[in-house]
Design a protein around this motif. Structure first.
Motif, short mmCIF file in Angstrom:
data_model
loop_
_atom_site.label_atom_id
_atom_site.label_comp_id
_atom_site.label_asym_id
_atom_site.label_seq_id
_atom_site.Cartn_x
_atom_site.Cartn_y
_atom_site.Cartn_z
N SER A 218 0.81 -1.22 0.00
CA SER A 218 0.00 0.00 0.00
C SER A 218 0.85 1.27 0.00
O SER A 218 0.35 2.34 -0.34
CB SER A 218 -0.94 0.00 1.20
OG SER A 218 -0.21 -0.17 2.41
N GLU A 219 2.10 1.17 0.39
CA GLU A 219 3.00 2.32 0.39
C GLU A 219 4.44 1.83 0.38
O GLU A 219 4.71 0.65 0.62
CB GLU A 219 2.74 3.20 1.62
CG GLU A 219 2.80 2.46 2.93
CD GLU A 219 2.35 3.34 4.08
OE1 GLU A 219 3.00 4.37 4.30
OE2 GLU A 219 1.35 3.00 4.73
N TRP A 247 12.49 -5.09 -7.38
CA TRP A 247 11.43 -4.10 -7.24
C TRP A 247 11.00 -3.59 -8.60
O TRP A 247 11.82 -3.34 -9.50
CB TRP A 247 11.90 -2.92 -6.39
CG TRP A 247 11.90 -3.23 -4.93
CD1 TRP A 247 12.96 -3.63 -4.18
CD2 TRP A 247 10.78 -3.17 -4.05
NE1 TRP A 247 12.57 -3.84 -2.88
CE2 TRP A 247 11.23 -3.56 -2.76
CE3 TRP A 247 9.43 -2.83 -4.21
CZ2 TRP A 247 10.39 -3.61 -1.66
CZ3 TRP A 247 8.60 -2.89 -3.12
CH2 TRP A 247 9.08 -3.27 -1.87
N ILE A 248 9.69 -3.43 -8.76
CA ILE A 248 9.11 -2.77 -9.93
C ILE A 248 8.45 -1.50 -9.41
O ILE A 248 7.42 -1.55 -8.74
CB ILE A 248 8.07 -3.66 -10.62
CG1 ILE A 248 8.71 -4.98 -11.05
CG2 ILE A 248 7.47 -2.95 -11.83
CD1 ILE A 248 7.71 -5.98 -11.57
N GLY A 249 9.06 -0.38 -9.67
CA GLY A 249 8.56 0.87 -9.10
C GLY A 249 8.83 0.93 -7.60
O GLY A 249 9.72 0.27 -7.08
N LYS A 250 8.03 1.70 -6.91
CA LYS A 250 8.28 1.95 -5.49
C LYS A 250 7.56 0.98 -4.56
O LYS A 250 7.97 0.82 -3.40
CB LYS A 250 7.85 3.38 -5.13
CG LYS A 250 8.69 4.45 -5.81
CD LYS A 250 8.24 5.84 -5.37
CE LYS A 250 9.09 6.93 -6.01
NZ LYS A 250 8.65 8.28 -5.58
N THR A 251 6.50 0.33 -5.04
CA THR A 251 5.68 -0.45 -4.11
C THR A 251 5.44 -1.89 -4.54
O THR A 251 4.77 -2.62 -3.82
CB THR A 251 4.31 0.23 -3.92
OG1 THR A 251 3.65 0.35 -5.19
CG2 THR A 251 4.46 1.61 -3.29
N GLY A 274 4.17 -8.06 10.99
CA GLY A 274 5.17 -7.02 11.22
C GLY A 274 6.41 -7.17 10.36
O GLY A 274 7.40 -6.47 10.57
N ALA A 275 6.36 -8.09 9.37
CA ALA A 275 7.55 -8.34 8.56
C ALA A 275 7.94 -7.13 7.71
O ALA A 275 9.11 -6.92 7.42
CB ALA A 275 7.32 -9.56 7.67
N PHE A 276 6.96 -6.34 7.31
CA PHE A 276 7.24 -5.21 6.42
C PHE A 276 6.85 -3.92 7.13
O PHE A 276 5.74 -3.81 7.66
CB PHE A 276 6.44 -5.35 5.13
CG PHE A 276 6.60 -6.68 4.45
CD1 PHE A 276 7.77 -6.98 3.78
CD2 PHE A 276 5.60 -7.63 4.51
CE1 PHE A 276 7.92 -8.21 3.17
CE2 PHE A 276 5.74 -8.86 3.90
CZ PHE A 276 6.91 -9.16 3.23
N ARG A 277 7.74 -2.96 7.14
CA ARG A 277 7.48 -1.66 7.76
C ARG A 277 7.62 -0.58 6.69
O ARG A 277 8.58 -0.56 5.93
CB ARG A 277 8.45 -1.41 8.91
CG ARG A 277 8.09 -0.17 9.74
CD ARG A 277 8.92 -0.10 11.00
NE ARG A 277 8.56 -1.14 11.96
CZ ARG A 277 7.60 -1.01 12.87
NH1 ARG A 277 6.91 0.11 12.94
NH2 ARG A 277 7.35 -1.98 13.70
N SER A 278 6.64 0.32 6.67
CA SER A 278 6.63 1.36 5.65
C SER A 278 7.55 2.51 6.05
O SER A 278 8.03 2.60 7.18
CB SER A 278 5.20 1.89 5.45
OG SER A 278 4.82 2.69 6.57
N THR A 279 7.75 3.42 5.11
CA THR A 279 8.56 4.60 5.39
C THR A 279 7.90 5.49 6.43
O THR A 279 8.56 6.30 7.07
CB THR A 279 8.80 5.40 4.10
OG1 THR A 279 7.54 5.68 3.47
CG2 THR A 279 9.68 4.62 3.12
N GLN A 280 6.57 5.36 6.59
CA GLN A 280 5.87 6.12 7.62
C GLN A 280 5.90 5.44 8.99
O GLN A 280 5.54 6.04 9.99
CB GLN A 280 4.40 6.31 7.23
CG GLN A 280 4.18 7.13 5.98
CD GLN A 280 2.71 7.38 5.73
OE1 GLN A 280 2.07 8.11 6.48
NE2 GLN A 280 2.17 6.78 4.69
N GLY A 281 6.32 4.17 9.01
CA GLY A 281 6.38 3.45 10.27
C GLY A 281 5.29 2.42 10.46
O GLY A 281 5.28 1.69 11.45
N GLY A 282 4.32 2.36 9.54
CA GLY A 282 3.29 1.33 9.62
C GLY A 282 3.86 -0.04 9.30
O GLY A 282 4.92 -0.16 8.67
#
Length: 458
Positions: A218-219, A247-251, A274-282
């Motif tokens: 999602s991000e 990676w294909i693009g950013k997401t 919790g395996a993946f954390r976004s740049t916002q911290g989610g």
């Protein structure tokens, strides 16, 4: 006589003091505004003749006359400068004294930034003030640990055990460095939204061996290089599937299996919560847990020199067709690909606009199976010249659907549509190699996705 008079004055001063005691003291710069103002006459028979309290700028806060004691019990304002003028007198000794005192109440430190805050990727919020702050305590449902810096002008609030995508009202209770309680203020602290992940192969059945796995987040993720290491891809017996992440693009994260998926297998894809954390911290809350299945080992070979196509299953040729590929000015692309989109019926149109050279729109094109950009296998009911180049790049096949001119035409396109599936490898060659084989297309970034471009000419 002189000595007697001096002795009398000294005695009177000791036995009958005269003056006043005030609070706060003259020159105080950090007065507590809650404690108010007091003027206490000193000495027997001493009274307050007049008292006046003014704010900086001249506004009178309080004034009184003829008092035994003056007390302003209401609190003063924070961060104000005051002037207190008080006169005391004692009539029986004909004494009078006036004092002018100045003092300032402690100021409220200014918080930098808005009251609406968002947790940083490390689950913290930093509050910065224009002057040192003493005690600081957040109160609310959000659990926040407080860590001041050495200057006590910056406070890092670290959150724990919070729900994602929520806004928490938080009251900040605080004091000055001298222990004076300050008016509490409110913050609204928002937590980052959770990361969601969509997997293209979730629940797929009878998949071809060359279809890459894609996870669309999602991000953007914070640790992109490590994202693939968080995912386990195994067959039903627990064997890891080897492949390459990219990676294909950013997401969009893609996994291409080395030498293809094992045919006739169930593949499980999993990742811990919790395996993946976004740049916002989610982070990803539910675990990633899905499966898909592959069909038999099927491959498609197209030979441009003979205008034929061969369907191979488990190493055996099961059917060969006459086809029509692209004409010399609109040739069919060569290389290794896979079927990435399929439509029972498709409207195909050119990229040229109406009135421009090469414009066309063809409706009801049956059994379209795209294998690279706008190139597809599909039925062609508008001609019967299979075995020679006749298209604008697609691989034309015989079909009975919508075919009014040649009703006895074989349903080659329909057979291929039923036999093939997403992910079946496709190899387009100028001529058959001594040992026909195919490989998986790895350069996903060069292949255009369905819906992003118009369909090719039939």
């Amino acid at each position: 006589m002189a000595a007697t008079a001096l002795l009398a004055v000294e005695l009177r001063a000791r036995l009958f003091p005269f003056g006043m005691v005030t609070h706060p003291a003259n020159g105080a710069s950090l007065a507590d505004p809650r404690q108010g103002i007091t003027v206490e006459p000193l000495g027997v028979g001493t009274r307050i003749a007049a008292v006046e309290l003014r704010e900086d700028g001249g506004a009178i806060v309080a004034a009184a006359q003829g008092l035994d004691r003056f007390e302003l019990d209401r609190p003063l304002a924070f961060g104000k400068h005051y002037t207190l003028t008080a006169t005391v007198e004692r009539s029986w000794s004909d004494q009078r004294q006036t004092e002018v005192l100045e003092f300032s109440t402690v100021g409220i430190p200014t918080l930098e930034g808005p009251a609406d805050r968002s947790l940083a990727p490390d689950a913290s919020v930093t509050l910065r003030f224009d002057q040192p702050v003493g005690k600081l305590e957040p109160v609310g449902e959000l659990n926040l640990a407080v860590q001041p810096d050495e200057t006590r002008t910056a406070f890092r609030l670290s959150a724990a055990d919070y729900a994602q995508g929520q806004t928490y009202p938080t009251q900040i209770r605080w004091e000055t460095t001298t222990g004076v309680p300050l008016p509490p203020f409110e913050l609204r602290i928002s937590t980052p939204p959770p990361v969601s992940a969509e997997v293209n192969l979730r629940g797929a059945d009878n998949l071809g061996t060359a279809m890459p796995l894609q996870i669309a987040f999602s991000e953007p993720l914070a640790e992109r290089d490590d994202a693939g290491r968080q995912v386990r891809i195994q067959t039903q017996d627990g064997t890891d599937v080897a492949g390459r992440w990219g990676w294909i693009g950013k997401t969009r994260l893609q996994f291409t299996p080395r030498n293809g998926w094992p045919p006739s297998s169930v593949i499980r894809v999993s990742a811990e919560p919790g395996a993946f954390r976004s740049t916002q911290g989610g982070f990803l809350e539910p675990p990633l847990d899905l499966s898909f299945s592959t069909g038999t080992d099927r491959k498609i070979f197209v030979y441009l020199d003979t205008q034929t196509m061969t369907a191979v299953e488990n190493g055996q040729t099961v059917r060969t067709f006459k086809v029509s590929t692209g004409k010399p000015k609109t040739p069919t692309v060569t290389g290794s690909f896979y079927i990435y989109a399929r439509f029972p019926t498709k409207t195909m149109k050119s990229r040229a606009k109406k009135g421009e050279k090469g414009h066309y729109i063809v409706e009801n094109v049956p059994y379209a199976q795209y294998f690279h950009a706008d190139y597809a296998f599909h039925g062609a009911w508008w001609h019967n010249g299979f075995g020679r180049p006749a298209s604008h790049g697609c691989v034309n096949m015989s079909t009975q659907r919508h075919n009014a001119r040649w009703p006895q035409a074989p349903e080659d396109a329909g057979w291929l549509y039923q036999w093939a599936s997403l992910g079946v490898p496709v190899t387009v060659l100028h001529s058959p190699a001594p040992s026909a084989s195919t490989r998986i297309a790895l350069d996903e970034q060069r292949r255009e996705q369905p819906g992003l471009k118009s369909s090719p000419a039939p």
